[in-house]
Design a protein around this motif. Sequence first.
Motif, PDB file in Angstrom:
ATOM      1  N   TYR B  21      65.793  15.183  70.248  1.00 28.75           N
ATOM      2  CA  TYR B  21      64.857  14.236  69.322  1.00 28.75           C
ATOM      3  C   TYR B  21      63.495  14.396  69.569  1.00 28.75           C
ATOM      4  O   TYR B  21      62.821  14.282  68.676  1.00 28.75           O
ATOM      5  CB  TYR B  21      64.970  12.786  70.228  1.00 28.75           C
ATOM      6  CG  TYR B  21      66.349  12.500  70.072  1.00 28.75           C
ATOM      7  CD1 TYR B  21      67.150  12.085  69.156  1.00 28.75           C
ATOM      8  CD2 TYR B  21      67.038  11.838  71.383  1.00 28.75           C
ATOM      9  CE1 TYR B  21      68.491  11.886  68.905  1.00 28.75           C
ATOM     10  CE2 TYR B  21      68.209  11.031  71.117  1.00 28.75           C
ATOM     11  CZ  TYR B  21      69.165  11.220  69.904  1.00 28.75           C
ATOM     12  OH  TYR B  21      70.245  10.689  70.090  1.00 28.75           O
ATOM     13  N   PHE B  22      62.966  14.827  70.787  1.00 26.88           N
ATOM     14  CA  PHE B  22      61.444  15.163  70.810  1.00 26.88           C
ATOM     15  C   PHE B  22      61.027  16.319  69.931  1.00 26.88           C
ATOM     16  O   PHE B  22      60.115  16.183  69.414  1.00 26.88           O
ATOM     17  CB  PHE B  22      61.223  15.732  72.348  1.00 26.88           C
ATOM     18  CG  PHE B  22      59.904  15.877  72.559  1.00 26.88           C
ATOM     19  CD1 PHE B  22      58.844  15.006  72.702  1.00 26.88           C
ATOM     20  CD2 PHE B  22      59.612  17.201  73.034  1.00 26.88           C
ATOM     21  CE1 PHE B  22      57.647  15.337  73.010  1.00 26.88           C
ATOM     22  CE2 PHE B  22      58.176  17.678  73.192  1.00 26.88           C
ATOM     23  CZ  PHE B  22      57.244  16.707  73.187  1.00 26.88           C
ATOM     24  N   THR B  23      61.897  17.563  70.116  1.00 22.35           N
ATOM     25  CA  THR B  23      61.602  18.485  69.406  1.00 22.35           C
ATOM     26  C   THR B  23      61.606  18.372  67.544  1.00 22.35           C
ATOM     27  O   THR B  23      61.012  19.246  66.986  1.00 22.35           O
ATOM     28  CB  THR B  23      62.264  19.938  69.611  1.00 22.35           C
ATOM     29  OG1 THR B  23      63.516  19.631  69.552  1.00 22.35           O
ATOM     30  CG2 THR B  23      61.880  20.400  71.108  1.00 22.35           C
ATOM     31  N   LEU B  41      61.403   7.638  67.722  1.00 26.81           N
ATOM     32  CA  LEU B  41      62.358   6.656  68.672  1.00 26.81           C
ATOM     33  C   LEU B  41      63.198   6.241  67.486  1.00 26.81           C
ATOM     34  O   LEU B  41      64.346   5.728  67.874  1.00 26.81           O
ATOM     35  CB  LEU B  41      61.377   5.598  69.361  1.00 26.81           C
ATOM     36  CG  LEU B  41      60.475   6.166  70.245  1.00 26.81           C
ATOM     37  CD1 LEU B  41      59.434   5.178  71.182  1.00 26.81           C
ATOM     38  CD2 LEU B  41      61.401   6.550  71.511  1.00 26.81           C
ATOM     39  N   THR B  42      62.623   5.824  66.192  1.00 29.93           N
ATOM     40  CA  THR B  42      63.665   5.295  65.139  1.00 29.93           C
ATOM     41  C   THR B  42      64.658   6.295  64.983  1.00 29.93           C
ATOM     42  O   THR B  42      65.711   5.526  64.913  1.00 29.93           O
ATOM     43  CB  THR B  42      62.710   5.188  63.922  1.00 29.93           C
ATOM     44  OG1 THR B  42      61.597   4.160  64.212  1.00 29.93           O
ATOM     45  CG2 THR B  42      63.445   4.381  62.960  1.00 29.93           C
ATOM     46  N   GLN B  43      64.501   7.717  64.585  1.00 31.83           N
ATOM     47  CA  GLN B  43      65.621   8.110  64.373  1.00 31.83           C
ATOM     48  C   GLN B  43      66.566   8.622  65.527  1.00 31.83           C
ATOM     49  O   GLN B  43      67.795   8.589  65.357  1.00 31.83           O
ATOM     50  CB  GLN B  43      65.109   9.900  64.323  1.00 31.83           C
ATOM     51  CG  GLN B  43      64.345   9.828  62.679  1.00 31.83           C
ATOM     52  CD  GLN B  43      63.805  11.022  62.556  1.00 31.83           C
ATOM     53  OE1 GLN B  43      63.687  11.828  63.397  1.00 31.83           O
ATOM     54  NE2 GLN B  43      63.014  11.071  61.186  1.00 31.83           N
ATOM     55  N   SER B  44      66.194   8.355  66.790  1.00 28.74           N
ATOM     56  CA  SER B  44      66.903   8.359  68.290  1.00 28.74           C
ATOM     57  C   SER B  44      68.096   7.351  68.261  1.00 28.74           C
ATOM     58  O   SER B  44      68.869   7.283  68.860  1.00 28.74           O
ATOM     59  CB  SER B  44      66.019   8.642  69.380  1.00 28.74           C
ATOM     60  OG  SER B  44      65.720   7.381  69.610  1.00 28.74           O
ATOM     61  N   GLY B  45      67.411   6.233  67.730  1.00 25.31           N
ATOM     62  CA  GLY B  45      68.245   4.838  67.677  1.00 25.31           C
ATOM     63  C   GLY B  45      68.450   4.009  69.006  1.00 25.31           C
ATOM     64  O   GLY B  45      68.962   3.491  69.441  1.00 25.31           O
ATOM     65  N   GLY B  48      68.606   0.403  69.559  1.00 20.62           N
ATOM     66  CA  GLY B  48      69.861  -0.109  69.255  1.00 20.62           C
ATOM     67  C   GLY B  48      69.945  -0.876  67.987  1.00 20.62           C
ATOM     68  O   GLY B  48      69.480  -0.554  67.056  1.00 20.62           O
ATOM     69  N   SER B  49      70.496  -2.003  68.339  1.00 21.23           N
ATOM     70  CA  SER B  49      70.485  -3.045  67.207  1.00 21.23           C
ATOM     71  C   SER B  49      69.249  -3.715  66.753  1.00 21.23           C
ATOM     72  O   SER B  49      68.952  -4.552  65.854  1.00 21.23           O
ATOM     73  CB  SER B  49      71.705  -4.092  67.237  1.00 21.23           C
ATOM     74  OG  SER B  49      71.296  -4.466  68.323  1.00 21.23           O
ATOM     75  N   TYR B  50      68.033  -3.536  67.764  1.00 19.33           N
ATOM     76  CA  TYR B  50      66.977  -4.010  67.520  1.00 19.33           C
ATOM     77  C   TYR B  50      66.012  -3.276  66.696  1.00 19.33           C
ATOM     78  O   TYR B  50      66.042  -2.392  66.329  1.00 19.33           O
ATOM     79  CB  TYR B  50      66.298  -4.198  68.890  1.00 19.33           C
ATOM     80  CG  TYR B  50      66.839  -5.033  70.020  1.00 19.33           C
ATOM     81  CD1 TYR B  50      67.361  -6.550  69.720  1.00 19.33           C
ATOM     82  CD2 TYR B  50      67.406  -4.533  71.280  1.00 19.33           C
ATOM     83  CE1 TYR B  50      68.020  -7.157  70.714  1.00 19.33           C
ATOM     84  CE2 TYR B  50      68.097  -5.394  72.128  1.00 19.33           C
ATOM     85  CZ  TYR B  50      68.169  -6.606  71.736  1.00 19.33           C
ATOM     86  OH  TYR B  50      69.027  -7.487  72.681  1.00 19.33           O
ATOM     87  N   LYS B  51      65.146  -4.109  66.069  1.00 19.61           N
ATOM     88  CA  LYS B  51      64.167  -3.611  64.926  1.00 19.61           C
ATOM     89  C   LYS B  51      63.619  -2.313  65.621  1.00 19.61           C
ATOM     90  O   LYS B  51      62.980  -2.541  66.791  1.00 19.61           O
ATOM     91  CB  LYS B  51      63.084  -4.673  64.585  1.00 19.61           C
ATOM     92  CG  LYS B  51      63.417  -5.321  63.462  1.00 19.61           C
ATOM     93  CD  LYS B  51      62.298  -6.196  62.675  1.00 19.61           C
ATOM     94  CE  LYS B  51      62.291  -7.385  63.343  1.00 19.61           C
ATOM     95  NZ  LYS B  51      61.252  -8.491  62.657  1.00 19.61           N
ATOM     96  N   PRO B  52      63.113  -1.565  64.850  1.00 21.97           N
ATOM     97  CA  PRO B  52      62.530  -0.127  65.377  1.00 21.97           C
ATOM     98  C   PRO B  52      60.956  -0.718  65.948  1.00 21.97           C
ATOM     99  O   PRO B  52      60.263  -1.699  65.661  1.00 21.97           O
ATOM    100  CB  PRO B  52      62.233   0.757  64.218  1.00 21.97           C
ATOM    101  CG  PRO B  52      63.287   0.345  63.194  1.00 21.97           C
ATOM    102  CD  PRO B  52      63.521  -1.252  63.459  1.00 21.97           C
ATOM    103  N   PHE B  53      60.482   0.136  66.882  1.00 17.71           N
ATOM    104  CA  PHE B  53      59.070  -0.017  67.386  1.00 17.71           C
ATOM    105  C   PHE B  53      58.093  -0.104  66.376  1.00 17.71           C
ATOM    106  O   PHE B  53      57.994   0.742  65.421  1.00 17.71           O
ATOM    107  CB  PHE B  53      58.920   0.749  68.553  1.00 17.71           C
ATOM    108  CG  PHE B  53      60.006   0.505  69.726  1.00 17.71           C
ATOM    109  CD1 PHE B  53      59.932  -0.659  70.466  1.00 17.71           C
ATOM    110  CD2 PHE B  53      60.590   1.770  70.070  1.00 17.71           C
ATOM    111  CE1 PHE B  53      60.724  -0.781  71.351  1.00 17.71           C
ATOM    112  CE2 PHE B  53      61.344   1.644  71.020  1.00 17.71           C
ATOM    113  CZ  PHE B  53      61.429   0.373  71.851  1.00 17.71           C
TER     114      PHE B  53
END
Lengths: 181, 181
Positions: B21-23, B41-45, B48-53
């Motif tokens: 995810y980082f690279t 962070l969005t792509q990594s999921g 979970g089911s919460y809205k992205p940061f």
Amino acid sequence: MAFQGYGAAPGGMAQDPIYGYFTAVAGQDGQISADELQRCLTQSGIAGSYKPFSLETCRLMITMLDRDMSNSMGFSEFKELWQSVNGWKNTFASYDRDRSGTVEGHELQQAFSAMGYNLSPQAMSIIMNRYSGQGRIGFDDFMSCCIKLRALTDQFQRRDTTRTGRAEFQFDEFIQVTMNI
Amino acid sequence: MAFQGYGAAPGGMAQDPIYGYFTAVAGQDGQISADELQRCLTQSGIAGSYKPFSLETCRLMITMLDRDMSNSMGFSEFKELWQSVNGWKNTFASYDRDRSGTVEGHELQQAFSAMGYNLSPQAMSIIMNRYSGQGRIGFDDFMSCCIKLRALTDQFQRRDTTRTGRAEFQFDEFIQVTMNI
């Protein structure tokens, strides 16, 4: 409801264009929340050619003036905010000479200095690090900084009663002051 | 560039999914900025089911761990963040029993208490007032609160060396600590 109560405005207010912006979103309770404030400021065009304020900045604006802890804003508070925002916008515009919508670090320092804040290079560096992108600070972030600086300075000075430049906080009190901004 | 340098990962890292995810966003300099972190962070999921940061929360995440004041984040800091975020997400989920994506004020107090923060009703009320909507606090704002509380407590304790629950600040130092969060 839009314009509810407009006709019943207390003496002179009906002529005040700011009152029009306020009542257009305030509805029957005469109070506006952060998202209503965002809509109101966007519609009023107070940001001029700059990007409209973010919801985060509007929340800060409410917090700054929310003396009754209602999490909303009445007309007198709104008018006070309007004057502050206008003042800060003029300060920002006077340093944003190329009208890019951003200012550089040394211009930010000059702007703060003109407002009476003499911050160390370390403090300026922290602020730039936190709020800038590519070494420049935008109008919305500038506004956030102004609101925070004013609220924090006010809270500090209340505790620095003998004006020594030092203030003591209890832990819970420190959290109250800092989590509010 | 996506996946740049992935093959050259130091011992064991190539097998670590977090390193992937980082690279994917870090590129050649091995550092990620706030908007790259948001994408990562969005792509990594991880939410979970919460809205992205939000970008604001991602900026806070960078600030919290940015010990070299580079305004970006290397892999070891990213891994530390990942663990904190996962811990806070589990705490949040355990109080969000109806899976609405929000918790109420008394649940927030219980969550903070479980993390070791015993805040007064006044402090809780300020936090709810600042971050909640309709008396409920969402996942992104919860995360912001956790980051801020940790950073502020850390800064306070560094000055409360005798553990009296009181700490003294010089004005410029106070601004440095509070404008950073």
